[in-house]
Motif scaffolding. Structure first.
Motif, mmCIF file in Angstrom:
data_model
loop_
_atom_site.group_PDB
_atom_site.id
_atom_site.type_symbol
_atom_site.label_atom_id
_atom_site.label_comp_id
_atom_site.label_asym_id
_atom_site.label_seq_id
_atom_site.Cartn_x
_atom_site.Cartn_y
_atom_site.Cartn_z
ATOM 1 N N ALA A 272 37.407 41.678 36.943
ATOM 2 C CA ALA A 272 37.887 41.226 38.186
ATOM 3 C C ALA A 272 38.720 42.265 38.998
ATOM 4 O O ALA A 272 39.077 43.143 38.372
ATOM 5 N N LEU A 273 38.600 42.059 40.334
ATOM 6 C CA LEU A 273 39.341 42.994 41.064
ATOM 7 C C LEU A 273 40.692 42.348 41.344
ATOM 8 O O LEU A 273 40.907 41.121 41.561
ATOM 9 N N ILE A 274 41.679 43.055 40.888
ATOM 10 C CA ILE A 274 43.056 42.467 41.024
ATOM 11 C C ILE A 274 43.860 43.169 41.849
ATOM 12 O O ILE A 274 44.093 44.437 41.954
ATOM 13 N N SER A 275 44.527 42.219 42.888
ATOM 14 C CA SER A 275 45.651 42.810 43.571
ATOM 15 C C SER A 275 47.017 42.230 43.172
ATOM 16 O O SER A 275 46.747 41.066 43.023
ATOM 17 N N ILE A 276 48.007 43.009 43.252
ATOM 18 C CA ILE A 276 49.248 42.288 42.930
ATOM 19 C C ILE A 276 50.003 43.216 44.162
ATOM 20 O O ILE A 276 50.471 44.086 44.136
ATOM 21 N N GLU A 277 51.034 42.291 44.823
ATOM 22 C CA GLU A 277 52.073 42.527 45.781
ATOM 23 C C GLU A 277 53.168 41.912 45.526
ATOM 24 O O GLU A 277 53.336 40.726 45.949
ATOM 25 N N GLY A 278 54.370 42.595 44.931
ATOM 26 C CA GLY A 278 55.444 41.711 44.734
ATOM 27 C C GLY A 278 55.337 40.457 44.017
ATOM 28 O O GLY A 278 54.631 40.650 42.750
ATOM 29 N N ASP A 279 55.634 39.420 44.589
ATOM 30 C CA ASP A 279 55.491 38.019 43.754
ATOM 31 C C ASP A 279 54.012 37.234 44.080
ATOM 32 O O ASP A 279 53.933 36.228 43.827
ATOM 33 N N ARG A 280 53.297 37.999 44.823
ATOM 34 C CA ARG A 280 51.798 37.395 45.267
ATOM 35 C C ARG A 280 50.691 38.167 44.332
ATOM 36 O O ARG A 280 50.752 39.588 44.263
ATOM 37 N N ALA A 281 49.655 37.604 44.139
ATOM 38 C CA ALA A 281 48.638 38.504 43.369
ATOM 39 C C ALA A 281 47.222 37.800 44.211
ATOM 40 O O ALA A 281 47.327 36.419 44.511
ATOM 41 N N GLY A 282 46.054 38.406 43.925
ATOM 42 C CA GLY A 282 44.798 37.758 44.072
ATOM 43 C C GLY A 282 43.843 38.387 43.110
ATOM 44 O O GLY A 282 44.133 39.497 42.671
ATOM 45 N N PHE A 283 42.717 37.654 42.969
ATOM 46 C CA PHE A 283 41.703 38.172 42.335
ATOM 47 C C PHE A 283 40.044 37.688 42.686
ATOM 48 O O PHE A 283 40.111 36.636 43.399
ATOM 49 N N ARG A 284 39.244 38.609 42.515
ATOM 50 C CA ARG A 284 37.975 38.404 42.897
ATOM 51 C C ARG A 284 37.068 38.487 41.516
ATOM 52 O O ARG A 284 36.955 39.710 41.245
ATOM 53 N N PRO A 285 36.753 37.551 40.861
ATOM 54 C CA PRO A 285 35.755 38.098 39.735
ATOM 55 C C PRO A 285 34.459 38.876 40.100
ATOM 56 O O PRO A 285 33.823 38.347 41.076
ATOM 57 N N LEU A 286 34.303 39.728 39.349
ATOM 58 C CA LEU A 286 32.986 40.530 39.480
ATOM 59 C C LEU A 286 32.003 40.052 38.739
ATOM 60 O O LEU A 286 30.892 40.196 39.246
ATOM 61 N N ASN A 287 32.048 39.147 37.743
ATOM 62 C CA ASN A 287 31.156 38.643 36.858
ATOM 63 C C ASN A 287 31.290 36.905 36.971
ATOM 64 O O ASN A 287 31.979 36.436 35.839
ATOM 65 N N PRO A 288 31.151 36.010 38.183
ATOM 66 C CA PRO A 288 31.569 34.804 38.098
ATOM 67 C C PRO A 288 30.977 33.864 37.058
ATOM 68 O O PRO A 288 31.661 32.831 36.643
ATOM 69 N N GLU A 289 30.043 34.238 36.399
ATOM 70 C CA GLU A 289 29.354 33.441 35.160
ATOM 71 C C GLU A 289 30.546 33.415 34.055
ATOM 72 O O GLU A 289 29.978 32.480 33.285
ATOM 73 N N GLU A 290 31.482 34.617 34.076
ATOM 74 C CA GLU A 290 32.328 34.468 32.790
ATOM 75 C C GLU A 290 33.019 33.125 32.528
ATOM 76 O O GLU A 290 33.096 32.646 31.675
ATOM 77 N N GLU A 291 33.407 32.592 33.684
ATOM 78 C CA GLU A 291 34.182 31.032 33.610
ATOM 79 C C GLU A 291 33.847 30.396 34.771
ATOM 80 O O GLU A 291 34.040 30.888 35.998
ATOM 81 N N PRO A 292 33.237 29.338 34.760
ATOM 82 C CA PRO A 292 32.959 28.574 35.864
ATOM 83 C C PRO A 292 34.189 28.289 36.824
ATOM 84 O O PRO A 292 35.005 28.049 36.293
ATOM 85 N N LEU A 293 34.091 28.220 38.068
ATOM 86 C CA LEU A 293 34.934 27.921 39.181
ATOM 87 C C LEU A 293 34.922 26.630 39.439
ATOM 88 O O LEU A 293 35.386 25.830 40.000
#
Length: 114
Positions: free
Chosen positions: A93-114
């Motif tokens: 996953a691409l992960i960003s963290i800024e202070g008390d906020r974070a975000g991610f984007r799975p690079l292989n979405p098949e790993e876990e169903p959204l």
């Protein structure tokens, strides 16, 4: 993915922090982030990533983009894992963290169903 879903951010089995989903978009998940003390050695790398992302948004300089990609490669090389409480994992996953906020984007979405 529902708001309130909690993921542990791990490296080599060590918990670096908890991400609680607040919102989702088509390819991105937005979260609140609560670090553990084990996250401290990585904070500067994520701060550098954020600073470069802001600069790249305003300046198309190829050298700046190359710097940003190099930092992203360093983050990906950490082999961070997002493990959902109750089961499920994202190993890529691409992960960003800024202070008390974070975000991610799975690079292989098949790993876990959204």
């Amino acid at each position: 993915m529902r708001p309130g879903t909690v993921y542990g951010l791990e490296r080599d089995g060590e918990l670096l922090g908890r991400l609680t989903v607040t919102d989702t978009e088509m390819f991105a998940v937005h979260c609140d982030f609560v670090p553990t003390p084990a996250f401290a050695p990585y904070r500067a790398l994520f701060e550098e990533d954020n600073a470069l992302a802001e600069r790249v948004a305003d300046d198309p300089d190829p050298a700046l983009l190359e710097q940003s990609e190099a930092v992203l490669d360093r983050i990906l090389a950490l082999n961070l894992v997002l493990r959902r409480e109750g089961g499920g994992v994202y190993r890529e996953a691409l992960i960003s963290i800024e202070g008390d906020r974070a975000g991610f984007r799975p690079l292989n979405p098949e790993e876990e169903p959204l």
